[in-house]
Design a protein around this motif. Structure first.
Motif, PDB file in Angstrom:
ATOM      1  N   SER A 215      59.207  42.384  74.100  1.00 34.40           N
ATOM      2  CA  SER A 215      60.149  43.474  73.836  1.00 34.40           C
ATOM      3  C   SER A 215      61.070  43.215  72.653  1.00 34.40           C
ATOM      4  CB  SER A 215      60.989  43.743  75.092  1.00 34.40           C
ATOM      5  OG  SER A 215      60.157  43.992  76.198  1.00 34.40           O
ATOM      6  N   HIS A 216      61.320  41.958  72.327  1.00 37.09           N
ATOM      7  CA  HIS A 216      62.227  41.625  71.236  1.00 37.09           C
ATOM      8  C   HIS A 216      61.488  41.119  69.994  1.00 37.09           C
ATOM      9  CE1 HIS A 216      65.866  41.130  74.187  1.00 37.09           C
ATOM     10  NE2 HIS A 216      65.423  42.364  74.084  1.00 37.09           N
ATOM     11  N   GLY A 217      60.170  41.342  69.950  1.00 39.64           N
ATOM     12  CA  GLY A 217      59.411  40.920  68.774  1.00 39.64           C
ATOM     13  C   GLY A 217      59.927  41.552  67.491  1.00 39.64           C
ATOM     14  N   GLY A 218      60.422  42.779  67.595  1.00 37.19           N
ATOM     15  CA  GLY A 218      60.927  43.483  66.425  1.00 37.19           C
ATOM     16  C   GLY A 218      62.236  42.939  65.890  1.00 37.19           C
ATOM     17  N   HIS A 219      62.860  41.989  66.595  1.00 38.91           N
ATOM     18  CA  HIS A 219      64.077  41.364  66.079  1.00 38.91           C
ATOM     19  C   HIS A 219      63.755  40.367  64.960  1.00 38.91           C
ATOM     20  CE1 HIS A 219      66.365  42.043  70.152  1.00 38.91           C
ATOM     21  NE2 HIS A 219      65.849  43.144  69.650  1.00 38.91           N
ATOM     22  N   LEU A 220      62.496  39.947  64.890  1.00 35.98           N
ATOM     23  CA  LEU A 220      62.086  38.949  63.910  1.00 35.98           C
ATOM     24  C   LEU A 220      61.705  39.609  62.588  1.00 35.98           C
ATOM     25  CD1 LEU A 220      59.844  37.045  66.426  1.00 35.98           C
ATOM     26  CD2 LEU A 220      61.758  35.960  65.215  1.00 35.98           C
ATOM     27  N   LEU A 221      61.904  38.893  61.493  1.00 35.76           N
ATOM     28  CA  LEU A 221      61.371  39.345  60.213  1.00 35.76           C
ATOM     29  C   LEU A 221      59.848  39.253  60.261  1.00 35.76           C
ATOM     30  CD1 LEU A 221      63.793  37.474  57.778  1.00 35.76           C
ATOM     31  CD2 LEU A 221      63.863  39.898  58.417  1.00 35.76           C
ATOM     32  N   PRO A 222      59.148  40.119  59.530  1.00 35.93           N
ATOM     33  CA  PRO A 222      57.681  40.044  59.550  1.00 35.93           C
ATOM     34  C   PRO A 222      57.136  38.653  59.252  1.00 35.93           C
ATOM     35  CG  PRO A 222      58.370  42.079  58.509  1.00 35.93           C
ATOM     36  CD  PRO A 222      59.627  41.285  58.756  1.00 35.93           C
ATOM     37  N   ALA A 223      57.783  37.931  58.335  1.00 33.87           N
ATOM     38  CA  ALA A 223      57.307  36.589  57.980  1.00 33.87           C
ATOM     39  C   ALA A 223      57.570  35.569  59.084  1.00 33.87           C
ATOM     40  CB  ALA A 223      57.967  36.130  56.684  1.00 33.87           C
ATOM     41  N   GLU A 224      58.454  35.893  60.035  1.00 33.65           N
ATOM     42  CA  GLU A 224      58.785  34.969  61.122  1.00 33.65           C
ATOM     43  C   GLU A 224      57.964  35.203  62.376  1.00 33.65           C
ATOM     44  OE1 GLU A 224      63.585  34.381  60.324  1.00 33.65           O
ATOM     45  OE2 GLU A 224      62.888  36.116  61.472  1.00 33.65           O
ATOM     46  N   PHE A 225      57.394  36.396  62.500  1.00 28.36           N
ATOM     47  CA  PHE A 225      56.813  36.801  63.780  1.00 28.36           C
ATOM     48  C   PHE A 225      55.715  35.873  64.274  1.00 28.36           C
ATOM     49  CE2 PHE A 225      53.581  39.017  66.239  1.00 28.36           C
ATOM     50  CZ  PHE A 225      54.341  39.483  67.298  1.00 28.36           C
ATOM     51  N   GLN A 226      54.798  35.489  63.395  1.00 31.10           N
ATOM     52  CA  GLN A 226      53.661  34.697  63.846  1.00 31.10           C
ATOM     53  C   GLN A 226      54.104  33.375  64.461  1.00 31.10           C
ATOM     54  OE1 GLN A 226      50.694  35.235  64.492  1.00 31.10           O
ATOM     55  NE2 GLN A 226      49.832  33.198  64.707  1.00 31.10           N
ATOM     56  N   GLU A 227      55.010  32.677  63.813  1.00 30.37           N
ATOM     57  CA  GLU A 227      55.414  31.366  64.307  1.00 30.37           C
ATOM     58  C   GLU A 227      56.313  31.466  65.531  1.00 30.37           C
ATOM     59  OE1 GLU A 227      55.119  27.303  64.451  1.00 30.37           O
ATOM     60  OE2 GLU A 227      54.003  28.711  63.187  1.00 30.37           O
ATOM     61  N   ALA A 228      57.174  32.477  65.578  1.00 29.90           N
ATOM     62  CA  ALA A 228      58.117  32.602  66.695  1.00 29.90           C
ATOM     63  C   ALA A 228      57.482  33.225  67.924  1.00 29.90           C
ATOM     64  CB  ALA A 228      59.331  33.427  66.270  1.00 29.90           C
ATOM     65  N   SER A 229      56.536  34.155  67.717  1.00 30.24           N
ATOM     66  CA  SER A 229      55.989  34.892  68.858  1.00 30.24           C
ATOM     67  C   SER A 229      54.468  34.981  68.870  1.00 30.24           C
ATOM     68  CB  SER A 229      56.579  36.301  68.899  1.00 30.24           C
ATOM     69  OG  SER A 229      56.180  36.975  70.067  1.00 30.24           O
ATOM     70  N   GLY A 230      53.868  35.399  67.754  1.00 24.52           N
ATOM     71  CA  GLY A 230      52.442  35.672  67.734  1.00 24.52           C
ATOM     72  C   GLY A 230      51.583  34.516  68.187  1.00 24.52           C
ATOM     73  N   ARG A 231      51.888  33.300  67.735  1.00 22.76           N
ATOM     74  CA  ARG A 231      51.051  32.142  68.078  1.00 22.76           C
ATOM     75  C   ARG A 231      51.087  31.847  69.573  1.00 22.76           C
ATOM     76  NH1 ARG A 231      53.836  26.378  66.726  1.00 22.76           N
ATOM     77  NH2 ARG A 231      52.262  25.835  68.291  1.00 22.76           N
ATOM     78  N   TRP A 232      52.235  32.125  70.208  1.00 20.81           N
ATOM     79  CA  TRP A 232      52.354  31.857  71.643  1.00 20.81           C
ATOM     80  C   TRP A 232      51.613  32.926  72.441  1.00 20.81           C
ATOM     81  CZ3 TRP A 232      53.880  27.126  71.868  1.00 20.81           C
ATOM     82  CH2 TRP A 232      54.705  26.621  70.859  1.00 20.81           C
ATOM     83  N   LEU A 233      51.662  34.169  71.978  1.00 24.84           N
ATOM     84  CA  LEU A 233      50.862  35.216  72.619  1.00 24.84           C
ATOM     85  C   LEU A 233      49.377  34.863  72.546  1.00 24.84           C
ATOM     86  CD1 LEU A 233      52.596  38.412  71.175  1.00 24.84           C
ATOM     87  CD2 LEU A 233      52.843  37.499  73.480  1.00 24.84           C
ATOM     88  N   LYS A 234      48.935  34.407  71.387  1.00 26.14           N
ATOM     89  CA  LYS A 234      47.531  34.053  71.202  1.00 26.14           C
ATOM     90  C   LYS A 234      47.131  32.913  72.137  1.00 26.14           C
ATOM     91  CE  LYS A 234      44.173  32.835  67.610  1.00 26.14           C
ATOM     92  NZ  LYS A 234      43.987  32.610  66.152  1.00 26.14           N
TER      93      LYS A 234
END
Length: 351
Positions: A215-234
């Motif tokens: 729900s808070h993925g949009g708080h991240l800058l696009p360049a930050e998303f993968q390391e902060a959230s995307g990799r853990w979802l994967k």
């Protein structure tokens, strides 16, 4: 060649599974994310006697609240009545809800020492009330209605855990990720383990699909998303091993379509800020799409307008097998029952 689906041959559960697997349906399945029952008088009646946490932690009450909107509106799928903060509680950070609204946690995670105190041991045992509720629901729903489980994502859970409460601006997890990424990673690693075990438990209990709320993925800058959230979802989705479809919902991450696609999710939730006609051009045909009526319409408009806007979403997705009709975010407590009914009837009559 399999027989062509007919209205008589497909129940809601099968419609949902067909959509999640991008297989043909006469119409998309419909369910409403995030406690559709909050707008119901029967739910409010229960809240006169029980707190939110009591409803979540009592399996029989959680089953009753889950079933209330299904009984009233005939949704094709039911989502477990629970909360994403069951994970922090099981790790040693209890939570409750303020009388004035919003979450309050017993303490905030503010240091490496706090993270080290959080335990991923006995997650399944501590959340056995969820397991029991899901098994009861599976029996109640039978083969007619799909059953969905869910969890918060590591990033979104971290934002709540570090603030220790609902706040106007979630800044502490962002600051930690930017200034001390190694410590953030230590927290995210623990959360990924806990979320994976929790979702595996839900799958064993009989859910047809699970949804991960970022729900808070949009708080991240696009360049930050993968390391902060995307990799853990994967990582979490890979650990689930394809046993059931996984829905990833990360509102506000409009610069990260490739990262969301790379998570391996079977279904991507589309928030109300992205037109479905635009999103379907970006999401590969083998990934289903869920969404995306503007939630505010249920509270601030009429049944006629809701029906009109619902048809617009359906028409934008016409011809794409993988579409699950939903809101572009959660149901608000002020949603009007007649508007929810108009939404459901419009979807059910769509061909």
């Amino acid at each position: 060649m399999p027989p062509t689906p007919t209205a008589a041959s497909l129940g809601g559960r099968q419609r949902f599974l067909n959509a999640a697997r991008c297989q043909p349906n006469l119409r998309p399945p419909v369910w409403l994310m995030r406690q559709a029952g909050r707008a119901l008088p029967e739910y409010r009646k229960l809240k006169e006697t029980y707190s939110f946490v009591q409803l979540v932690q009592n399996p029989e009450l959680a089953v009753e609240v889950t079933l209330q909107p299904v009984r009233r509106f005939g949704f094709d799928a039911a989502i477990l009545f629970s909360d994403i903060l069951t994970i922090p509680e099981a790790m040693g950070q209890p939570y409750s809800f303020r009388e004035t609204g919003g979450v309050i946690m017993d303490f905030a995670v503010t240091s490496r020492a706090d993270i080290e105190k959080l335990s991923t041991g006995r997650i399944v045992e501590k959340l056995s009330y969820v397991d029991k509720a899901l098994r009861l629901l599976r029996r109640e729903l039978g083969d007619e209605t799909a059953l969905l489980g869910f969890s918060g994502s590591p990033w979104t859970l971290a934002t709540f855990m570090m603030e220790g409460a609902s706040v106007p601006k979630y800044s502490r997890a962002l600051r930690l990720f930017r200034e001390d990424p190694a410590t953030y990673q230590a927290l995210a690693e623990k959360l990924a383990v806990a979320v994976t075990e929790y979702l595996q438990m839900q799958i064993a209990a009989g859910v047809d699909a699970v949804q991960i709320f970022d729900s808070h993925g949009g708080h991240l800058l696009p360049a930050e998303f993968q390391e902060a959230s995307g990799r853990w979802l994967k990582d979490i989705i890979a650990q689930l091993g394809g046993k059931v479809p996984v829905i990833a919902f990360s509102p506000g991450t409009h610069g990260n379509w490739n990262d969301l696609i790379a998570t391996g999710a079977n279904v991507l939730g589309i928030d109300w800020q992205t037109p479905m006609a635009e999103a379907r051009k970006l999401v590969p045909a083998h990934i289903a799409m869920q969404g995306n009526l503007t939630p505010a319409l249920l509270a601030d408009s009429t049944p006629e307008i809701v029906a009109q806007e619902t048809r617009a979403v359906l028409e934008a997705m016409r011809g794409r097998p993988g579409h699950i009709f939903n809101l572009g975010h959660g149901v608000t407590p002020t949603a009007k029952l007649e508007n929810i009914a108009a939404l459901v009837e419009t979807v059910k009559n769509f061909r």
